[in-house]
Write a protein that holds these residues in place. Structure first.
Motif, PDB file in Angstrom:
ATOM      1  N   UNK A   1       0.826  -1.211   0.000  1.00  0.00           N
ATOM      2  CA  UNK A   1       0.000   0.000   0.000  1.00  0.00           C
ATOM      3  C   UNK A   1       0.856   1.254   0.000  1.00  0.00           C
ATOM      4  N   UNK A   2       1.946   1.244   0.741  1.00  0.00           N
ATOM      5  CA  UNK A   2       2.839   2.401   0.799  1.00  0.00           C
ATOM      6  C   UNK A   2       3.547   2.628  -0.530  1.00  0.00           C
ATOM      7  N   UNK A   3       4.001   1.560  -1.157  1.00  0.00           N
ATOM      8  CA  UNK A   3       4.678   1.709  -2.454  1.00  0.00           C
ATOM      9  C   UNK A   3       3.707   2.216  -3.521  1.00  0.00           C
ATOM     10  N   UNK A   4       2.488   1.720  -3.492  1.00  0.00           N
ATOM     11  CA  UNK A   4       1.473   2.208  -4.431  1.00  0.00           C
ATOM     12  C   UNK A   4       1.167   3.679  -4.199  1.00  0.00           C
ATOM     13  N   UNK A   5       1.069   4.067  -2.942  1.00  0.00           N
ATOM     14  CA  UNK A   5       0.788   5.468  -2.620  1.00  0.00           C
ATOM     15  C   UNK A   5       1.902   6.376  -3.136  1.00  0.00           C
ATOM     16  N   UNK A   6       3.148   5.943  -2.983  1.00  0.00           N
ATOM     17  CA  UNK A   6       4.274   6.754  -3.464  1.00  0.00           C
ATOM     18  C   UNK A   6       4.287   6.839  -4.989  1.00  0.00           C
ATOM     19  N   UNK A   7       3.933   5.740  -5.652  1.00  0.00           N
ATOM     20  CA  UNK A   7       3.844   5.758  -7.117  1.00  0.00           C
ATOM     21  C   UNK A   7       2.812   6.774  -7.587  1.00  0.00           C
ATOM     22  N   UNK A   8       1.654   6.754  -6.965  1.00  0.00           N
ATOM     23  CA  UNK A   8       0.584   7.671  -7.358  1.00  0.00           C
ATOM     24  C   UNK A   8       1.007   9.128  -7.168  1.00  0.00           C
ATOM     25  N   UNK A   9       1.699   9.409  -6.083  1.00  0.00           N
ATOM     26  CA  UNK A   9       2.178  10.769  -5.830  1.00  0.00           C
ATOM     27  C   UNK A   9       3.232  11.180  -6.857  1.00  0.00           C
ATOM     28  N   UNK A  10       4.139  10.262  -7.197  1.00  0.00           N
ATOM     29  CA  UNK A  10       5.244  10.583  -8.098  1.00  0.00           C
ATOM     30  C   UNK A  10       4.788  10.887  -9.517  1.00  0.00           C
ATOM     31  N   UNK A  11       3.717  10.234  -9.965  1.00  0.00           N
ATOM     32  CA  UNK A  11       3.286  10.383 -11.364  1.00  0.00           C
ATOM     33  C   UNK A  11       2.069  11.287 -11.516  1.00  0.00           C
ATOM     34  N   UNK A  12       1.644  11.904 -10.431  1.00  0.00           N
ATOM     35  CA  UNK A  12       0.413  12.703 -10.456  1.00  0.00           C
ATOM     36  C   UNK A  12       0.423  13.788 -11.529  1.00  0.00           C
ATOM     37  N   UNK A  13       1.593  14.327 -11.837  1.00  0.00           N
ATOM     38  CA  UNK A  13       1.691  15.438 -12.787  1.00  0.00           C
ATOM     39  C   UNK A  13       2.119  14.989 -14.189  1.00  0.00           C
ATOM     40  N   UNK A  14       2.149  13.683 -14.442  1.00  0.00           N
ATOM     41  CA  UNK A  14       2.605  13.160 -15.735  1.00  0.00           C
ATOM     42  C   UNK A  14       1.512  12.296 -16.374  1.00  0.00           C
ATOM     43  N   UNK A  15       0.981  12.736 -17.480  1.00  0.00           N
ATOM     44  CA  UNK A  15      -0.048  11.961 -18.171  1.00  0.00           C
ATOM     45  C   UNK A  15       0.520  10.713 -18.844  1.00  0.00           C
ATOM     46  N   UNK A  16       1.836  10.672 -19.038  1.00  0.00           N
ATOM     47  CA  UNK A  16       2.487   9.534 -19.687  1.00  0.00           C
ATOM     48  C   UNK A  16       2.338   8.249 -18.870  1.00  0.00           C
ATOM     49  N   UNK A  17       2.354   8.390 -17.550  1.00  0.00           N
ATOM     50  CA  UNK A  17       2.434   7.222 -16.675  1.00  0.00           C
ATOM     51  C   UNK A  17       1.077   6.765 -16.153  1.00  0.00           C
ATOM     52  N   UNK A  18       0.967   5.456 -15.968  1.00  0.00           N
ATOM     53  CA  UNK A  18      -0.133   4.858 -15.227  1.00  0.00           C
ATOM     54  C   UNK A  18       0.463   3.711 -14.419  1.00  0.00           C
TER      55      UNK A  18
END
Length: 218
Positions: free
Chosen positions: A52-69
């Motif tokens: 859950x923590x790793x997923x949360x960090x991923x979501x925060x890191x890519x929030x400003x990039x439309x390239x990533x999902x």
């Protein structure tokens, strides 16, 4: 349109992941990069942060990039306590996307050189292309003659070939060398050293708020 999968423990995700991926997307014309967090990586130590923590960090890191999902197929409950074998993931991904979609898997030079230790490594190209990013301190060629022959047989320098065929090529990208590792970040946090220039501010804040990697000392 060429779509890529980028796997890792992301413990935590940092600029050494994001910057080469952004440069790679521009170089070869990627329209989408799916970040693939591993549950149990067979060749690496187990993650310190939980799923859950790793997923949360991923979501925060890519929030400003439309390239990533984010692709969570390796985190499915049915796979709990099972290693994340790349060949199985790629087979599942190919089945999901059909036979004609151009798919690619992003890996570092270090991972490429270790391929002979991977499960059914020679089948990877049955499901996708391989996009190889540079890694500081790693050789450009392998001393394993079988691996080097396999690379030579499948290598292309034409990025358009990646779009024209659904799978089968190995492409060495001219991505920037980023001497950043999650191990270094965890070590710095444990030793009360700043990591602000190594990962996104949102992720850095999350690590502190959740006292990850012994961040309570900071």
């Amino acid at each position: 349109m060429l779509t890529a999968l980028f796997g890792g423990t992301f413990d935590p995700i940092h600029y050494g992941h994001l910057r080469p991926a952004l440069a790679l997307a521009e170089e070869v014309g990627l329209t989408k990069i799916n970040l693939l967090p591993n549950r149990i990586p067979p060749h690496k130590p187990q993650p310190e942060a939980n799923t859950e923590q790793r997923l949360a960090m991923l979501k925060l890191a890519i929030a400003d990039y439309s390239l990533f999902s984010i692709d969570t197929r390796e985190l499915e409950p049915k796979l709990i306590n099972q290693p994340s074998f790349t060949v199985d993931t790629l087979k599942s991904w190919r089945q999901q996307n059909g036979t004609q979609q151009s798919l690619a898997f992003i890996m570092g030079q270090d991972s490429l050189l270790s391929l002979p230790t991977w499960k059914e490594w020679q089948k990877l190209l049955d499901y996708c292309h391989l996009l190889i990013c540079k890694r500081p301190g790693y050789a450009q060629t392998s001393s394993d003659s079988k691996l080097q022959k396999w690379i030579h047989e499948h290598q292309t320098k034409d990025s358009q070939a990646l779009h024209q065929c659904p799978n089968g090529y190995i492409y060495f990208a001219n991505t920037p060398l980023e001497a950043i590792s999650a191990t270094e970040i965890r070590h710095n946090i444990d030793n009360q050293q700043s990591c602000e220039k190594l990962l996104s501010p949102k992720v850095w804040q999350y690590i502190h708020e959740n006292r990850l990697y012994k961040a309570k000392k900071c």
